[in-house]
Enzyme design. Structure first.
Site, PDB file in Angstrom:
ATOM      1  N   CYS A  73     -29.461  41.049  -9.062  1.00 44.30           N
ATOM      2  CA  CYS A  73     -29.657  42.456  -8.733  1.00 44.30           C
ATOM      3  C   CYS A  73     -28.336  43.186  -8.801  1.00 44.30           C
ATOM      4  O   CYS A  73     -27.314  42.641  -9.202  1.00 44.30           O
ATOM      5  CB  CYS A  73     -30.237  42.586  -7.321  1.00 44.30           C
ATOM      6  SG  CYS A  73     -31.722  41.595  -7.032  1.00 44.30           S
ATOM      7  N   ARG A 117     -33.366  46.003  -8.252  1.00 40.06           N
ATOM      8  CA  ARG A 117     -33.988  44.684  -8.254  1.00 40.06           C
ATOM      9  C   ARG A 117     -34.384  44.202  -9.651  1.00 40.06           C
ATOM     10  O   ARG A 117     -35.048  44.910 -10.401  1.00 40.06           O
ATOM     11  CB  ARG A 117     -35.239  44.682  -7.362  1.00 40.06           C
ATOM     12  CG  ARG A 117     -35.842  43.295  -7.197  1.00 40.06           C
ATOM     13  CD  ARG A 117     -37.108  43.325  -6.373  1.00 40.06           C
ATOM     14  NE  ARG A 117     -37.608  41.971  -6.121  1.00 40.06           N
ATOM     15  CZ  ARG A 117     -38.808  41.696  -5.615  1.00 40.06           C
ATOM     16  NH1 ARG A 117     -39.630  42.684  -5.296  1.00 40.06           N
ATOM     17  NH2 ARG A 117     -39.174  40.439  -5.440  1.00 40.06           N
ATOM     18  N   LEU A 118     -33.946  42.975  -9.966  1.00 35.97           N
ATOM     19  CA  LEU A 118     -34.471  42.216 -11.094  1.00 35.97           C
ATOM     20  C   LEU A 118     -35.247  41.060 -10.478  1.00 35.97           C
ATOM     21  O   LEU A 118     -34.665  40.143  -9.903  1.00 35.97           O
ATOM     22  CB  LEU A 118     -33.341  41.699 -11.985  1.00 35.97           C
ATOM     23  CG  LEU A 118     -33.743  40.841 -13.190  1.00 35.97           C
ATOM     24  CD1 LEU A 118     -34.621  41.644 -14.146  1.00 35.97           C
ATOM     25  CD2 LEU A 118     -32.523  40.304 -13.914  1.00 35.97           C
ATOM     26  N   ILE A 143     -36.917  37.781  -9.707  1.00 31.17           N
ATOM     27  CA  ILE A 143     -36.813  36.408 -10.190  1.00 31.17           C
ATOM     28  C   ILE A 143     -37.578  35.455  -9.272  1.00 31.17           C
ATOM     29  O   ILE A 143     -38.376  34.636  -9.718  1.00 31.17           O
ATOM     30  CB  ILE A 143     -35.336  35.951 -10.269  1.00 31.17           C
ATOM     31  CG1 ILE A 143     -34.524  36.913 -11.149  1.00 31.17           C
ATOM     32  CG2 ILE A 143     -35.242  34.521 -10.777  1.00 31.17           C
ATOM     33  CD1 ILE A 143     -34.906  36.922 -12.611  1.00 31.17           C
ATOM     34  N   ASN A 201     -27.234  40.015  -3.830  1.00 29.89           N
ATOM     35  CA  ASN A 201     -27.272  39.823  -5.279  1.00 29.89           C
ATOM     36  C   ASN A 201     -27.044  38.348  -5.568  1.00 29.89           C
ATOM     37  O   ASN A 201     -26.046  37.772  -5.135  1.00 29.89           O
ATOM     38  CB  ASN A 201     -26.179  40.655  -5.956  1.00 29.89           C
ATOM     39  CG  ASN A 201     -26.041  40.339  -7.431  1.00 29.89           C
ATOM     40  OD1 ASN A 201     -27.003  39.956  -8.092  1.00 29.89           O
ATOM     41  ND2 ASN A 201     -24.832  40.496  -7.948  1.00 29.89           N
ATOM     42  N   GLY A 202     -27.973  37.714  -6.303  1.00 26.66           N
ATOM     43  CA  GLY A 202     -27.794  36.322  -6.659  1.00 26.66           C
ATOM     44  C   GLY A 202     -29.019  35.483  -6.391  1.00 26.66           C
ATOM     45  O   GLY A 202     -30.137  36.004  -6.269  1.00 26.66           O
ATOM     46  N   GLU A 203     -28.810  34.180  -6.286  1.00 25.88           N
ATOM     47  CA  GLU A 203     -29.888  33.237  -5.998  1.00 25.88           C
ATOM     48  C   GLU A 203     -29.364  32.122  -5.101  1.00 25.88           C
ATOM     49  O   GLU A 203     -28.253  31.617  -5.321  1.00 25.88           O
ATOM     50  CB  GLU A 203     -30.439  32.594  -7.286  1.00 25.88           C
ATOM     51  CG  GLU A 203     -30.844  33.559  -8.383  1.00 25.88           C
ATOM     52  CD  GLU A 203     -32.113  34.324  -8.082  1.00 25.88           C
ATOM     53  OE1 GLU A 203     -32.781  34.001  -7.069  1.00 25.88           O
ATOM     54  OE2 GLU A 203     -32.448  35.254  -8.851  1.00 25.88           O
ATOM     55  N   ASP A 244     -35.690  34.147  -1.118  1.00 22.57           N
ATOM     56  CA  ASP A 244     -34.469  33.539  -0.605  1.00 22.57           C
ATOM     57  C   ASP A 244     -33.668  34.533   0.231  1.00 22.57           C
ATOM     58  O   ASP A 244     -32.865  34.136   1.086  1.00 22.57           O
ATOM     59  CB  ASP A 244     -33.614  32.962  -1.738  1.00 22.57           C
ATOM     60  CG  ASP A 244     -33.346  33.957  -2.867  1.00 22.57           C
ATOM     61  OD1 ASP A 244     -33.966  35.032  -2.889  1.00 22.57           O
ATOM     62  OD2 ASP A 244     -32.513  33.641  -3.746  1.00 22.57           O
TER      63      ASP A 244
END
Length: 639
Positions: A2, A52-53, A55, A76-78, A101
């Site tokens: 994101c 937001r992207l 995933i 932002n991230g995973e 998450d």
């Protein structure tokens, strides 16, 4: 993946309209949705913005900014192991309303505080605001895969995934930091924690900032970055006392675990495949472990002499992946150059951003997540400069000091361009100048600096007007303890802290996010990083063979005859393009009038470099490209 941005304003002058504008600047990072939250707390204005992207958890349950009890988060991230952490939290009494998450981070922070970071395996940059304690917690992942910028002045704290978000805040002051310009000229990037502007910083990899609202209001000192993880903690350990066969098995196990973690997704995932050992390791191990057929992507670079596409296609055919190859056409590649300053925010000079952007563009037509193979060189000793330091460094240090001094004095009396025959060889002048400095000091530290930078002190003095005191960077790190020192460990640790996050991770993040593609780095799981750092040096660099242990792993999956060939780079014929297609542009951007107006560079020296390059001295190509990218950035953002 994101884009995040926001502010905590002790002056209470920031508005929701400003927040909306800041958030909108990063729509490319998150085309699936944009939200923000603006509120006041006592006399503070607080804004959190998110693009937001989608995933993980494609439902509205993953929407950000997210609130739970007294906490707000922008993330932002995973977090790849979030399911395991979630199970642990449930046993401790926590309950969840989503499968994201992001929610796991909030609960983990409430449960363990800063120590929650020890639980996370992933790439992340986030801000948590505790409304009850009135404090702010900012974090960047261990390796620096995800970016985090912040600005701090006069009680105003801004943060963002990209620097351009700050330009939408009327209080943000774009004051050039001259010393950062010099860093850019040396490395083609500006190393963390610095940026091109004063009072503006990058949060360093493996660091956090934790401050209270009261500290912000006092504005008495700079916000302190604290390190929570360092690669030196692994390098400052005894090397593992194991056999090579044991190391081989365990390394592959860790690679497989790390690679498979990065396949966690609710959307399609692909792999960038170049045909080199790093990307082949990712593709071959995953294709064997996964039930589904992998999607692989590569770029063909015409007339560059460095085209790896045929090799990638051969590997893809052998593995049976669903392979997509895109030819990087002359016109399409050049067409991307104009927009580089927009997406990279501050001066950035790695020209491989162009083919990286192209492969991201084609991958995005098929998948939303793509695995890259960056980090293999840093972990397993793959760069050519390691050869130079380990082989030529020994030779220079064996040469008596008196003889080295005489040679250096002699070279000072003769310019490179006056030496018959050799003067016409590619990059001879540049190497000649570097050798003069190395003869005076052939230490690993000086050699590493010389091989990593573009301008020596004499050249910098000629180019930059009114030079400032240099800024200290991780290139000057002395964290590697003498007990565990080796030249190879020194080089790898320096690269891991500098070139990897400041150049490669920046390149991949902006190139993928430009096309709303999430890029993941399977080699950069911290458990694999720590393991590789403790491997004996000869397991990585063995009798002149770089990435020795990684090669042996790949040979288990791919026939050796398909892999053994000279190392190639992800390169484009940038010197040719500048001399032909972009000649008029260079004359314009590097014109004497433009240079004089800025007052940063010596126009006579810029003209000298330009003329030499245009007259066939290709060794000046990188220098001219760096100057061109700076000028284009200046025109895009400083007017």
């Amino acid at each position: 993946m994101c884009g995040i941005t926001g502010f905590i304003d002790a002056q209470n002058t920031s508005t929701e309209v400003i927040l909306e504008k800041m958030t909108h600047t990063m729509v490319h990072r998150g085309p699936d949705g944009g939200n923000h939250i603006f509120y006041t707390l006592t006399d503070f204005s607080i804004g959190l913005g998110h693009r937001r992207l989608s995933i993980i958890d494609l439902s509205e349950g993953g929407t950000q900014p997210m609130r739970w009890e007294e906490f707000w988060i922008c993330f932002n991230g995973e977090i790849y192991n979030y399911r395991e952490i979630k199970k642990e939290l449930i046993t401790l009494g926590h309950s969840f309303v989503s499968s994201s998450d992001t929610e796991v981070i909030l609960h983990a922070y409430q449960q363990w505080g800063e120590a929650c970071l020890n639980k996370f395996r992933g790439m992340f940059a986030f801000v948590i605001i505790d409304n009850k304690k009135k404090d702010v917690f900012c974090v960047r992942d261990r390796v620096g895969v995800k970016p985090f910028y912040y600005y701090f002045k006069d009680g105003l704290f801004l943060f963002a995934s990209e620097l351009k978000a700050f330009y939408s805040h009327p209080t943000f002051q774009k004051r050039i930091q001259k010393a950062s310009v010099e860093l850019y000229l040396q490395f083609g990037n500006i190393p963390a924690p610095y940026t091109i502007f004063e009072d503006t910083f990058k949060l360093q990899p493996g660091h956090l900032i934790h401050f209270s609202f009261d500290e912000l209001k006092k504005n008495s000192t700079d916000l302190e970055q604290r390190q929570y993880w360092s690669v030196y903690d692994a390098y400052n350990q005894p090397k593992l006392d194991i056999s090579f066969s044991e190391a081989l098995l365990r390394t592959e196990e860790l690679m497989k675990e790390s690679f498979q973690l990065r396949m966690v997704s609710d959307v399609p995932v692909g792999v960038f495949l170049s045909g080199g050992f790093d990307s082949v390791a990712v593709a071959s191990i995953l294709q064997k472990a996964e039930q589904r057929t992998l999607k692989t992507f590569t770029i063909a670079v015409p007339d560059s002499g460095l085209n790896e596409a045929p090799y990638a296609k051969t590997i893809a055919n052998y593995l049976g992946t669903e392979h997509t190859e895109m030819e990087c056409s002359h016109q399409e590649a050049i067409g991307l150059i104009d927009d580089l300053p927009y997406y990279y925010d501050e001066p950035y000079g790695d020209s491989s951003a162009i083919p990286t952007s192209l492969v991201a563009k084609v991958a995005r037509q098929h998948v939303t997540v793509a695995l890259s193979a960056d980090g293999g060189d840093e972990l397993f000793a793959g760069y050519n400069r390691y050869d130079y330091l380990l082989e030529y460094g020994k030779l220079l240090n064996r040469t008596p000091k008196v003889l080295r001094k005489l040679m250096s004095v002699a070279m000072e009396q003769m310019e490179a361009e006056k030496i018959p025959f050799l003067k016409n060889k590619y990059n001879f002048a540049n190497r000649y100048e570097k050798l003069k400095y190395l003869l005076k000091d052939p230490s690993p530290e000086q050699m590493m600096w010389s091989l990593s930078s573009q301008f020596n002190e004499l050249e910098m003095n000629r180019l930059v007007l009114q030079r400032e005191n240099s800024l200290k960077t991780a290139y000057q790190s002395t964290e590697l303890e003498k007990t565990y020192y080796s030249v190879l460990s020194y080089m790898q640790a320096i690269d891991f802290q500098t070139y990897l996050p400041d150049d490669i991770m920046t390149k991949v993040d902006r190139a993928t996010m430009r096309f709303s593609l999430e890029g993941r780095e399977p080699f950069l799981d911290h458990k694999l990083v720590e393991w590789a750092a403790q491997l004996p040096d000869n397991f990585k660099y063995n009798n002149g063979i770089k990435k020795y242990i990684l090669r042996q792993i790949v040979y288990k999956h791919i026939p050796k005859e398909l892999m053994d060939r000279p190392k190639m780079g992800f390169a484009i014929p940038i010197e040719k393009w500048m001399r032909e297609d972009w000649r008029s542009r260079i004359d314009d951007y590097l014109s004497t009038d433009r240079i004089k107006t800025q007052g940063i560079f010596n126009p006579e020296e810029v003209e000298r470099l330009k003329i030499r390059f245009m007259n066939g001295k290709s060794e000046y190509g990188v220098k001219i490209w760096y100057l061109l990218m700076f000028q284009m950035w200046w025109e895009r953002w400083m007017y």
